[in-house]
Design an enzyme around this catalytic site. Sequence first.
Site, PDB file in Angstrom:
ATOM      1  N   ASN A  16       0.812  -1.216   0.000  1.00  0.00           N
ATOM      2  CA  ASN A  16       0.000   0.000   0.000  1.00  0.00           C
ATOM      3  C   ASN A  16       0.848   1.271   0.000  1.00  0.00           C
ATOM      4  OD1 ASN A  16      -2.523   1.587   2.065  1.00  0.00           O
ATOM      5  ND2 ASN A  16      -2.561   1.319  -0.131  1.00  0.00           N
ATOM      6  N   CYS A  18       2.861   1.834  -3.207  1.00  0.00           N
ATOM      7  CA  CYS A  18       3.190   2.074  -4.618  1.00  0.00           C
ATOM      8  C   CYS A  18       1.945   1.990  -5.502  1.00  0.00           C
ATOM      9  CB  CYS A  18       4.257   1.095  -5.115  1.00  0.00           C
ATOM     10  SG  CYS A  18       5.862   1.258  -4.308  1.00  0.00           S
ATOM     11  N   ARG A  19       1.543   0.770  -5.833  1.00  0.00           N
ATOM     12  CA  ARG A  19       0.487   0.576  -6.831  1.00  0.00           C
ATOM     13  C   ARG A  19      -0.898   1.002  -6.359  1.00  0.00           C
ATOM     14  NH1 ARG A  19       1.793  -5.591  -7.850  1.00  0.00           N
ATOM     15  NH2 ARG A  19       2.205  -5.366  -5.607  1.00  0.00           N
ATOM     16  N   SER A  20      -1.330   0.513  -5.208  1.00  0.00           N
ATOM     17  CA  SER A  20      -2.707   0.815  -4.790  1.00  0.00           C
ATOM     18  C   SER A  20      -2.934   2.290  -4.467  1.00  0.00           C
ATOM     19  CB  SER A  20      -3.164  -0.107  -3.658  1.00  0.00           C
ATOM     20  OG  SER A  20      -2.314  -0.050  -2.546  1.00  0.00           O
TER      21      SER A  20
END
EC number: 3.1.3.48
Length: 158
Positions: A16, A18-20
């Site tokens: 939780n 980077c991507r999300s």
Amino acid sequence: MAEQVTKSVLFVCLGNICRSPIAEAVFRKLVTDQNISDNWVIDSGAVSDWNVGRSPDPRAVSCLRNHGINTAHKARQVTKEDFVTFDYILCMDESNLRDLNRKSNQVKNCRAKIELLGSYDPQKQLIIEDPYYGNDADFETVYQQCVRCCRAFLEKVR
């Protein structure tokens, strides 16, 4: 005038940071730009507890800022309540999906539809790879995937 039904989505990746958070920020901007943010509850979380309370990776923040998007997100771990309160839980890779399905099996009355965010990608890139050990270009790739997927997801569920 018909009352709008509120929908909810939780974006999930491993840590939780980077991507999300990128997906969450992209989706918030999409619904804000379309004047439908009041119809959505949007958040992001992690399958792990490694980064709880931390801000997103500085490279993720920089990538978002380059596209005119700000975020004040703090990392959190997915809870059992999330499976009951969110309509959609959209994750980034097969490992996230496995972990989430395993956790959801322990939850009574799970209502969330758990899917890969990449399943909405018009370019058919199913997996959104973790850019943590990569460079700025990898974060930009994640951002572009999230934009495509979030647009397609919103179009489908709107």
